[in-house]
Design an enzyme around this catalytic site. Sequence first.
Site, PDB file in Angstrom:
ATOM      1  N   ALA A  12      -7.848  -9.982   2.625  1.00  0.00           N
ATOM      2  CA  ALA A  12      -9.155  -8.684   2.594  1.00  0.00           C
ATOM      3  C   ALA A  12     -10.001  -8.608   1.623  1.00  0.00           C
ATOM      4  O   ALA A  12      -9.816  -9.063   0.606  1.00  0.00           O
ATOM      5  CB  ALA A  12      -8.134  -7.332   2.625  1.00  0.00           C
ATOM      6  N   ASP A  14     -11.788  -6.331  -0.409  1.00  0.00           N
ATOM      7  CA  ASP A  14     -10.789  -5.121  -0.973  1.00  0.00           C
ATOM      8  C   ASP A  14     -11.954  -4.162  -1.809  1.00  0.00           C
ATOM      9  O   ASP A  14     -12.158  -4.936  -2.671  1.00  0.00           O
ATOM     10  CB  ASP A  14      -9.879  -5.294  -2.601  1.00  0.00           C
ATOM     11  CG  ASP A  14      -8.392  -5.127  -1.524  1.00  0.00           C
ATOM     12  OD1 ASP A  14      -7.989  -5.557   0.052  1.00  0.00           O
ATOM     13  OD2 ASP A  14      -7.315  -6.090  -2.149  1.00  0.00           O
ATOM     14  N   ARG A  90     -10.315  -8.238   7.462  1.00  0.00           N
ATOM     15  CA  ARG A  90     -10.580  -6.693   7.332  1.00  0.00           C
ATOM     16  C   ARG A  90     -10.017  -6.348   6.027  1.00  0.00           C
ATOM     17  O   ARG A  90     -10.983  -7.224   4.563  1.00  0.00           O
ATOM     18  CB  ARG A  90      -8.420  -6.187   7.254  1.00  0.00           C
ATOM     19  CG  ARG A  90      -7.727  -6.958   6.749  1.00  0.00           C
ATOM     20  CD  ARG A  90      -6.538  -7.039   6.424  1.00  0.00           C
ATOM     21  NE  ARG A  90      -5.651  -7.607   5.282  1.00  0.00           N
ATOM     22  CZ  ARG A  90      -4.651  -7.498   4.487  1.00  0.00           C
ATOM     23  NH1 ARG A  90      -3.821  -5.747   4.820  1.00  0.00           N
ATOM     24  NH2 ARG A  90      -3.578  -7.733   3.935  1.00  0.00           N
ATOM     25  N   SER A 138       1.417  -9.328   3.463  1.00  0.00           N
ATOM     26  CA  SER A 138       1.423  -9.137   5.755  1.00  0.00           C
ATOM     27  C   SER A 138       1.300  -9.853   5.765  1.00  0.00           C
ATOM     28  O   SER A 138       0.521 -11.574   6.719  1.00  0.00           O
ATOM     29  CB  SER A 138       0.643  -8.115   6.065  1.00  0.00           C
ATOM     30  OG  SER A 138      -0.462  -7.620   5.753  1.00  0.00           O
ATOM     31  N   GLU A 189      11.423  -2.187   0.537  1.00  0.00           N
ATOM     32  CA  GLU A 189      11.488  -3.565   0.744  1.00  0.00           C
ATOM     33  C   GLU A 189      13.072  -3.748   1.282  1.00  0.00           C
ATOM     34  O   GLU A 189      13.341  -3.701   2.767  1.00  0.00           O
ATOM     35  CB  GLU A 189      10.543  -3.983   0.125  1.00  0.00           C
ATOM     36  CG  GLU A 189       9.106  -3.578   0.617  1.00  0.00           C
ATOM     37  CD  GLU A 189       7.927  -4.470  -0.276  1.00  0.00           C
ATOM     38  OE1 GLU A 189       6.390  -4.038  -0.261  1.00  0.00           O
ATOM     39  OE2 GLU A 189       8.500  -5.441  -0.949  1.00  0.00           O
ATOM     40  N   LEU A 223      11.063  -1.845  -9.430  1.00  0.00           N
ATOM     41  CA  LEU A 223      11.900  -1.077  -9.199  1.00  0.00           C
ATOM     42  C   LEU A 223      10.315  -0.205 -10.395  1.00  0.00           C
ATOM     43  O   LEU A 223      10.390   1.056  -9.981  1.00  0.00           O
ATOM     44  CB  LEU A 223      13.038  -0.873 -10.309  1.00  0.00           C
ATOM     45  CG  LEU A 223      14.272  -2.011  -9.750  1.00  0.00           C
ATOM     46  CD1 LEU A 223      14.997  -1.580 -10.725  1.00  0.00           C
ATOM     47  CD2 LEU A 223      14.229  -2.068  -8.744  1.00  0.00           C
ATOM     48  N   ASP A 254       2.002  -8.744  -6.389  1.00  0.00           N
ATOM     49  CA  ASP A 254       0.686  -9.987  -7.036  1.00  0.00           C
ATOM     50  C   ASP A 254       1.273  -9.917  -8.290  1.00  0.00           C
ATOM     51  O   ASP A 254       1.096 -11.882  -8.959  1.00  0.00           O
ATOM     52  CB  ASP A 254      -0.166 -10.259  -6.098  1.00  0.00           C
ATOM     53  CG  ASP A 254      -0.199  -9.305  -4.719  1.00  0.00           C
ATOM     54  OD1 ASP A 254       0.659  -9.819  -3.513  1.00  0.00           O
ATOM     55  OD2 ASP A 254      -1.079  -8.921  -4.369  1.00  0.00           O
TER      56      ASP A 254
END
Length: 309
Positions: A12, A14, A90, A138, A189, A223, A254
């Site tokens: 992407a 960003d 994107r 993704s 997730e 967490l 990341d």
Amino acid sequence: MTKILCLALNPAIDISSDAEVVRHTHKTRTHNQQQFPGGGGINVARVIATLGGTCELMFLSGGATGELLEAMLKPLPIVERTFKIHDPVRVAYAVHETSTNLEYRFVPEGPLVTEAELAPVFEAIAASDADYVVASGSLPRGAPDDTYVRLADIVTQKGARFVLDTSGPPLAEALSRSKMFLVKPSLGEFEAFLGRKLSHEEVGAAAQAHVRTGAAQYIAVTLGGDGAVLASADRIIRLPAIDVPVNSATGAGDSFVAGMVWSLAEGVEIEEAFRFGQAAGAAAVMTPGTELCRRQDVTELYERERQRG
């Protein structure tokens, strides 16, 4: 020298900016716009370069936005390999509302890709001599949910280490059918994969139980403000959160993965690599918008937390 390959199948551009107030219907005037090459695998490669490491980056690129993405990557000390697709890359957008310190993130699903467009990626991974292959982000539309499973199988059969950071059905497929080195889901997730809520005290045992199925050698569950857990077949390590000023959550996961993999490639033991990854993730939270972690912040946080034990 240990070789790292980063893979971005849904990259992407960003863009981030600030606004005093975000309101529906009305125009939202923004300022302090920044733009960076992004998407999971690209962010991981950027952080590894920031930390002083070297890596190869493979990514899909199409359309005018793909050309812009490639131009944005050119100045970076990263070995790039582009795989052309028909649809455009994107563009993701984040707005920081200064009056509330809230962040609004808009993330499109990405281009539609075909199996024929993905085939050269599989061939390149099979031919690679990388010691670590990091797949982060993704999947674009059209990519089967088992894409990461197939890639993990290729990497593992070659004796290399496959590292995965994704979510949803691709994560579920990988955790159900793959044998990976390291997987890094967030708590949400991981809960989505298990189909149940977990207290923070239950996370380590749940992750260890899944490691023992053979899905991965290590599962690291982040967490958020409560730290992170690393599970192997015989050990569970928990680290508390690092107290830092929060400016943006973009790229924290990341950065965490990049910090861990870079450390491991440098010969660091897994526990210290886990600690360094957490420092990298916390450092990313300190930076505004889509900017990732800064090397000095990472090393200072790591040393501070290491001294605390």
